[in-house]
Motif scaffolding. Structure first.
Motif, PDB file in Angstrom:
ATOM      1  N   UNK A  25       0.844  -1.190   0.000  1.00 25.41           N
ATOM      2  CA  UNK A  25       0.000   0.000   0.000  1.00 25.41           C
ATOM      3  C   UNK A  25       0.874   1.232   0.000  1.00 25.41           C
ATOM      4  N   UNK A  26       0.229   2.370   0.144  1.00 23.42           N
ATOM      5  CA  UNK A  26       0.986   3.621   0.113  1.00 23.42           C
ATOM      6  C   UNK A  26       1.091   4.228   1.504  1.00 23.42           C
ATOM      7  N   UNK A  27       2.231   4.801   1.752  1.00 23.22           N
ATOM      8  CA  UNK A  27       2.432   5.626   2.943  1.00 23.22           C
ATOM      9  C   UNK A  27       2.570   7.061   2.434  1.00 23.22           C
ATOM     10  N   UNK A  28       2.895   7.973   3.304  1.00 26.26           N
ATOM     11  CA  UNK A  28       3.031   9.366   2.884  1.00 26.26           C
ATOM     12  C   UNK A  28       4.183   9.558   1.897  1.00 26.26           C
ATOM     13  N   UNK A  29       5.181   8.688   1.964  1.00 24.28           N
ATOM     14  CA  UNK A  29       6.377   8.917   1.162  1.00 24.28           C
ATOM     15  C   UNK A  29       6.645   7.844   0.104  1.00 24.28           C
ATOM     16  N   UNK A  30       6.084   6.636   0.265  1.00 19.39           N
ATOM     17  CA  UNK A  30       6.435   5.576  -0.685  1.00 19.39           C
ATOM     18  C   UNK A  30       5.439   4.424  -0.608  1.00 19.39           C
ATOM     19  N   UNK A  31       5.642   3.454  -1.484  1.00 24.88           N
ATOM     20  CA  UNK A  31       4.892   2.209  -1.427  1.00 24.88           C
ATOM     21  C   UNK A  31       5.611   1.284  -0.462  1.00 24.88           C
ATOM     22  N   UNK A  32       4.874   0.737   0.482  1.00 22.65           N
ATOM     23  CA  UNK A  32       5.439  -0.148   1.500  1.00 22.65           C
ATOM     24  C   UNK A  32       4.452  -1.272   1.779  1.00 22.65           C
ATOM     25  N   UNK A  33       4.924  -2.287   2.479  1.00 25.85           N
ATOM     26  CA  UNK A  33       4.025  -3.314   2.995  1.00 25.85           C
ATOM     27  C   UNK A  33       3.297  -2.680   4.172  1.00 25.85           C
ATOM     28  N   UNK A  34       1.982  -2.519   4.048  1.00 28.52           N
ATOM     29  CA  UNK A  34       1.230  -1.818   5.086  1.00 28.52           C
ATOM     30  C   UNK A  34       0.345  -2.750   5.906  1.00 28.52           C
TER      31      UNK A  34
END
Length: 132
Positions: free
Chosen positions: A70-79
Motif C-alpha cells: 500500500x501507500x504511505x506518505x512517502x512511498x509504497x510499503x508493505x502496510x
C-alpha cells in the motif's frame, strides 16, 4: 584414451555431487524445516517480492504471513500483514509474550505494517482484563 575418458567422467560426477550437496545443505526451505524440528526461530522471507508469503518457525510452530502493499506518505510499503498457523496443535504452550516477540521480529522487517492474526490466535491475543 578410454581410461582418461572414465577419469574425466568420474571427476565431473564428483564435482556435480559436491555442488548438489552444498546446494541442498544451504537450501532455505531445508533450513526452515530443520529450525522447526529443533524448535528454533527462523524467518524465511523474500523482502523484494511482496507477492510471496513469508514463513516463520518458532518453538516448533510454523506461521505463514501474507503481505499487502500500500501507500504511505512517502512511498509504497508493505502496510498490512495477515499471519496464521495451519497447525493449531503446534501452538500448545505458546504465550502472549511469544506472539509479541514474533510481532516484534516482523516489525523489524516491515516497520509500517499493521499485523493481524487469524483465528484462533486473534481470539487468544484479545485484550484480557487487568487483574487487580
Amino acid at each position: 584414451m578410454f581410461v582418461l575418458l572414465i577419469r574425466l567422467v568420474l571427476i565431473a560426477l564428483i564435482i556435480f555431487l559436491l555442488y548438489r550437496g552444498v546446494k541442498f545443505i544451504l537450501n532455505p526451505k531445508r533450513r526452515l524445516e530443520l529450525a522447526q524440528e529443533r524448535k528454533e526461530f527462523y524467518f524465511l522471507d523474500d523482502q523484494e517480492n511482496v507477492r510471496k508469503n513469508f514463513l516463520i518457525t518458532y518453538k516448533g510452530a510454523l506461521f505463514e504471513g501474507e503481505k499487502y502493499l500500500g501507500t504511505t506518505e512517502q512511498s509504497f510499503e508493505v502496510i498490512s500483514i495477515f499471519i496464521w498457523s495451519s497447525t493449531a496443535s503446534k501452538l500448545k504452550g505458546l504465550t502472549i509474550d511469544d506472539f509479541r516477540y514474533l510481532e516484534g521480529s516482523i516489525k523489524e522487517r516491515y516497520p509500517v505494517a499493521k499485523i493481524d492474526w487469524k483465528s484462533p490466535i486473534r481470539e487468544f491475543l484479545k485484550e484480557k482484563p487487568v487483574q487487580s
